[in-house]
Motif scaffolding. Sequence first.
Motif, short mmCIF file in Angstrom:
data_model
loop_
_atom_site.label_atom_id
_atom_site.label_comp_id
_atom_site.label_asym_id
_atom_site.label_seq_id
_atom_site.Cartn_x
_atom_site.Cartn_y
_atom_site.Cartn_z
N LEU A 195 1.69 -2.75 -2.19
CA LEU A 195 0.34 -3.10 -3.29
C LEU A 195 -0.73 -2.55 -3.60
O LEU A 195 -0.99 -1.66 -4.89
CB LEU A 195 -0.02 -4.53 -4.20
CG LEU A 195 1.31 -4.83 -4.44
CD1 LEU A 195 0.86 -6.88 -4.57
CD2 LEU A 195 1.88 -5.32 -5.83
N TYR A 196 -1.47 -1.96 -2.93
CA TYR A 196 -2.24 -1.49 -2.11
C TYR A 196 -2.40 0.51 -2.55
O TYR A 196 -3.07 1.15 -3.03
CB TYR A 196 -3.39 -1.61 -0.64
CG TYR A 196 -3.98 -0.33 -0.55
CD1 TYR A 196 -5.56 -1.04 -1.01
CD2 TYR A 196 -4.24 0.50 0.39
CE1 TYR A 196 -6.42 0.55 -0.76
CE2 TYR A 196 -5.21 1.23 0.10
CZ TYR A 196 -6.24 1.32 0.59
OH TYR A 196 -6.82 2.35 0.27
N MET A 197 -0.77 0.61 -1.97
CA MET A 197 -0.79 1.98 -2.03
C MET A 197 -0.31 2.17 -3.84
O MET A 197 -0.89 2.85 -3.82
CB MET A 197 0.89 1.81 -2.09
CG MET A 197 1.27 3.75 -1.77
SD MET A 197 2.93 3.78 -0.82
CE MET A 197 3.45 5.81 -1.27
N SER A 198 -0.06 1.45 -4.61
CA SER A 198 0.00 1.64 -5.93
C SER A 198 -1.73 1.81 -6.58
O SER A 198 -0.95 2.26 -7.64
CB SER A 198 0.71 0.36 -6.59
OG SER A 198 0.10 -0.97 -6.69
N GLU A 199 -1.94 1.10 -6.66
CA GLU A 199 -3.63 0.88 -6.50
C GLU A 199 -3.98 2.34 -6.37
O GLU A 199 -4.30 3.11 -6.93
CB GLU A 199 -3.82 0.37 -6.17
CG GLU A 199 -4.50 -1.63 -6.52
CD GLU A 199 -4.69 -2.44 -5.64
OE1 GLU A 199 -5.70 -2.05 -5.31
OE2 GLU A 199 -4.61 -3.73 -6.05
N VAL A 200 -4.72 2.60 -5.46
CA VAL A 200 -4.12 4.10 -5.02
C VAL A 200 -3.86 5.22 -5.37
O VAL A 200 -4.53 6.32 -6.46
CB VAL A 200 -4.02 4.83 -3.20
CG1 VAL A 200 -4.48 5.90 -3.08
CG2 VAL A 200 -4.93 3.51 -2.37
N VAL A 201 -2.07 4.68 -6.26
CA VAL A 201 -1.45 5.90 -6.53
C VAL A 201 -2.32 5.76 -8.27
O VAL A 201 -2.24 7.03 -8.71
CB VAL A 201 -0.26 5.97 -6.34
CG1 VAL A 201 0.48 6.46 -7.40
CG2 VAL A 201 0.74 6.03 -5.25
#
Length: 224
Positions: free
Chosen positions: A18-24
């Motif tokens: 989920l954190y990676m998705s926020e960065v993307v």
Amino acid sequence: MVRKEYQTTLDELRDDVLYMSEVVAERLRLALDALEQQDGDLGEEVITGDAEVNELYLDLEQDCIDLIALQQPVAGDLRFIAASFKIITDLERIADLATNLGGYAGEAHQELYPDVDIQRIGDATLEMLETAMNAYREETAEACYAVSEMDDEVDELCEAASELVVRDLIQRDQLGSDEDIEGTMRDVSRLLLTIRDLERVGDHGVNIAARSLYMIENNDDLLY
């Protein structure tokens, strides 16, 4: 690894995805802002930031491999890990597409086709990504199907935008000098690539929704 520690590791994997998705999503939003503002410096920031996404991807890929190799998960846990592995791949590719968009920003000329609403298309793809990741977070099958329906709208927007550009080019009586022709063709090509890349972002959003649905219900309806 005792059961409690194992479950904690699974929870951490979800949080990290989920954190990676926020960065993307942030990379994609910056790229859209760069296009709207024709800001090459902001576009360069998007390009530079892709290194962070790649590092996140590699770390999470290893986490998924370790969980499968060391814990030999079955049933729902295995579907969750496999879905997470596929989702981070789609996220990494969305980040690559955002990098493309950032690269177009400095040379974009939106005034060439003011009726082509790149921001509307971009906002729709961002909404798809956020809805798909919410489906993954909350394990909501309805949200997965909603993403698939949203993709139909994005496809229609992209098709209409591309058709507008091509029709205009065909109907022009003349383009002026050779230099004008070359410049116009570069702008047209760049705009069509922008539309194509945004459509692909939407496709990756559908992929995320499809993997989430499979994770939630062992249902492959959206897989293709």
